[in-house]
Write an enzyme that holds these catalytic residues in place. Structure first.
Site, PDB file in Angstrom:
ATOM      1  N   LYS A   1      22.013   6.259  14.636  1.00  0.00           N
ATOM      2  CA  LYS A   1      21.041   5.624  14.054  1.00  0.00           C
ATOM      3  C   LYS A   1      21.283   4.147  14.233  1.00  0.00           C
ATOM      4  O   LYS A   1      20.101   3.108  14.436  1.00  0.00           O
ATOM      5  CB  LYS A   1      20.330   5.469  12.676  1.00  0.00           C
ATOM      6  CG  LYS A   1      19.132   5.576  12.379  1.00  0.00           C
ATOM      7  CD  LYS A   1      18.201   5.476  13.207  1.00  0.00           C
ATOM      8  CE  LYS A   1      17.063   5.483  12.667  1.00  0.00           C
ATOM      9  NZ  LYS A   1      16.610   3.997  11.729  1.00  0.00           N
ATOM     10  N   HIS A  41      20.644   2.652  17.351  1.00  0.00           N
ATOM     11  CA  HIS A  41      19.972   2.549  17.732  1.00  0.00           C
ATOM     12  C   HIS A  41      18.894   1.555  17.451  1.00  0.00           C
ATOM     13  O   HIS A  41      17.953   0.389  18.202  1.00  0.00           O
ATOM     14  CB  HIS A  41      18.929   4.039  17.923  1.00  0.00           C
ATOM     15  CG  HIS A  41      17.930   3.758  17.626  1.00  0.00           C
ATOM     16  ND1 HIS A  41      16.492   3.355  16.340  1.00  0.00           N
ATOM     17  CD2 HIS A  41      16.474   4.769  18.467  1.00  0.00           C
ATOM     18  CE1 HIS A  41      15.253   3.558  16.746  1.00  0.00           C
ATOM     19  NE2 HIS A  41      15.677   4.416  17.693  1.00  0.00           N
ATOM     20  N   ASN A  42      18.889   1.574  15.908  1.00  0.00           N
ATOM     21  CA  ASN A  42      18.697   0.359  15.604  1.00  0.00           C
ATOM     22  C   ASN A  42      18.688  -1.608  16.067  1.00  0.00           C
ATOM     23  O   ASN A  42      17.677  -2.350  16.272  1.00  0.00           O
ATOM     24  CB  ASN A  42      18.399   0.016  13.634  1.00  0.00           C
ATOM     25  CG  ASN A  42      17.372   1.220  13.293  1.00  0.00           C
ATOM     26  OD1 ASN A  42      17.665   2.599  14.077  1.00  0.00           O
ATOM     27  ND2 ASN A  42      17.326   1.264  12.531  1.00  0.00           N
ATOM     28  N   GLU A  56      16.841  -1.191  19.270  1.00  0.00           N
ATOM     29  CA  GLU A  56      15.544  -1.995  18.926  1.00  0.00           C
ATOM     30  C   GLU A  56      14.817  -3.672  18.425  1.00  0.00           C
ATOM     31  O   GLU A  56      14.175  -4.354  18.951  1.00  0.00           O
ATOM     32  CB  GLU A  56      14.960  -1.126  17.766  1.00  0.00           C
ATOM     33  CG  GLU A  56      13.769  -1.428  16.539  1.00  0.00           C
ATOM     34  CD  GLU A  56      13.072  -0.142  15.889  1.00  0.00           C
ATOM     35  OE1 GLU A  56      13.385  -1.141  15.082  1.00  0.00           O
ATOM     36  OE2 GLU A  56      13.997   0.346  15.618  1.00  0.00           O
ATOM     37  N   LEU A  73      10.045  10.834  -1.834  1.00  0.00           N
ATOM     38  CA  LEU A  73       8.589  10.634  -0.676  1.00  0.00           C
ATOM     39  C   LEU A  73       8.193   9.400  -1.179  1.00  0.00           C
ATOM     40  O   LEU A  73       6.835   9.762  -1.393  1.00  0.00           O
ATOM     41  CB  LEU A  73       7.904  12.464  -2.106  1.00  0.00           C
ATOM     42  CG  LEU A  73       8.550  13.684  -2.081  1.00  0.00           C
ATOM     43  CD1 LEU A  73       7.355  14.492  -3.121  1.00  0.00           C
ATOM     44  CD2 LEU A  73       9.191  14.206  -1.250  1.00  0.00           C
ATOM     45  N   MET A  97       8.711   7.338   4.410  1.00  0.00           N
ATOM     46  CA  MET A  97       8.916   8.593   5.578  1.00  0.00           C
ATOM     47  C   MET A  97       9.293   9.838   4.815  1.00  0.00           C
ATOM     48  O   MET A  97       8.728  10.905   5.978  1.00  0.00           O
ATOM     49  CB  MET A  97      10.587   8.042   5.927  1.00  0.00           C
ATOM     50  CG  MET A  97      10.384   6.976   6.246  1.00  0.00           C
ATOM     51  SD  MET A  97      10.078   7.896   8.487  1.00  0.00           S
ATOM     52  CE  MET A  97      11.808   8.151   8.831  1.00  0.00           C
ATOM     53  N   ASP A 114      10.405  12.990  -6.811  1.00  0.00           N
ATOM     54  CA  ASP A 114      10.457  11.745  -6.406  1.00  0.00           C
ATOM     55  C   ASP A 114      10.694  10.752  -8.171  1.00  0.00           C
ATOM     56  O   ASP A 114       9.722  11.947  -8.551  1.00  0.00           O
ATOM     57  CB  ASP A 114       9.290  11.186  -5.486  1.00  0.00           C
ATOM     58  CG  ASP A 114       9.178   9.481  -5.173  1.00  0.00           C
ATOM     59  OD1 ASP A 114       9.973   9.435  -4.022  1.00  0.00           O
ATOM     60  OD2 ASP A 114       8.702   8.562  -6.226  1.00  0.00           O
TER      61      ASP A 114
END
Length: 301
Positions: free
Chosen positions: A164, A167-168, A171, A8, A11, A30
């Protein structure tokens, strides 16, 4: 729906809040007692009705592996684990096979959106079987932007984290291009308003983007970025993207250069550039700038 969420932090905490705002019941664990709903992972599993869905948002690597191993001992056949961190896609396949022996299902989900995701929605990139992905679809729909989009079932197990990762890597390249453009404009004596220039690009230009919006926001807060060090960490996905490019013989010069630029940012006095300076001196008789010299006073050719 009912879902367990482990992790927790920045994000995971915001994801839990968005899901609750959309009417889902979230049971969160958490290590921080101030944010968790239950004190142990075992208690989290006990609070969930079968078939259970548990979403992991913990750091990739050992922490994720330990969490999956613990859940593997606690969950029952038909339950589903969603790994939402930035794990290496190769690890997803191994974990899915191990859990399958116990009848536990596995989906990998790449998540993008940062700390703004609670308000704007997240980009969710999913890998897994159609049946397992469909089981969690209401959760994905609630996390993605209200106007639609931001979601893809990219393929089988591992595909979510693979896209992903790419994607990074993209980025990295986009951020590096903005950074180089900033440095070039500040170095030239022809541009009087660099922050205003970036701001003007936010509308009507082909480079408008959320990353550009964030850069303008940073320049509004600190026009000369005086409060920052020129140091950029890499979280691992850039390295994996470059390695995947090598494995598949796909040229990826922009992403590779952006990754190496981050490595260079960690060197106050680059050993490699010392060698370049020494060689220039040897073959060309160029003056060597010593560590104590003022580069501005060193003759150039």
């Amino acid at each position: 729906m009912q879902i367990g969420l482990i992790g927790l932090g920045k994000m995971g905490g915001n994801m839990a809040a968005r899901l609750r705002e959309k009417g889902h019941e979230v049971v969160g664990f958490d290590f921080d007692p101030d944010v968790r709903d239950v004190a142990t992972v075992a208690e989290l599993v006990d609070r969930l009705a079968a078939p259970r869905i548990v979403w992991l948002m913990v750091p990739a690597g050992e922490a994720t592996g330990n969490s999956i191993n613990e859940l593997g001992e606690l969950l029952e056949p038909g339950d589903l684990i969603i790994e939402g961190g930035n794990s290496h896609y190769v690890d997803d396949r191994k974990r899915a096979d191990q859990l399958k022996e116990r009848g536990i299902n596995y989906v990998d989900a790449g998540v993008s959106g940062g700390v703004w995701g609670r308000q704007n929605g997240y980009g969710i990139m999913v890998g897994g079987s159609a049946e397992n992905v469909e089981q969690a679809k209401p959760i994905f729909d609630s996390l993605t932007p209200d106007g639609g989009g931001g979601y893809v079932h990219a393929g089988g197990v591992g595909a979510g984290h693979f896209v992903k990762m790419v994607h990074n890597g993209i980025e990295y390249g986009m951020m590096q291009a903005f950074a180089e453009g900033y440095e070039l404009m500040t170095a030239a004596d022809i541009v009087d308003d660099v922050p205003g220039t970036f701001d003007s690009w936010r509308e009507g230009t082909v480079v408008r983007s959320w990353l550009l919006d964030l850069l303008v926001r940073s320049l509004d807060e600190d026009p000369h970025l005086d409060g920052l060090r020129g140091y950029a960490q890499d979280s691992g996905e850039g390295r994996w993207t470059v390695q995947a490019a090598v494995d598949h013989a796909v040229p990826a010069p922009v992403i590779t250069a952006a990754l190496f630029a981050r490595f260079a940012s960690r060197q106050e006095d680059s050993p490699a550039m010392k060698v370049v300076a020494a060689l220039r001196n040897q073959f060309g008789g160029h003056a060597v700038t010593k560590a104590t010299d003022d580069p501005a006073q060193t003759p150039r050719s």
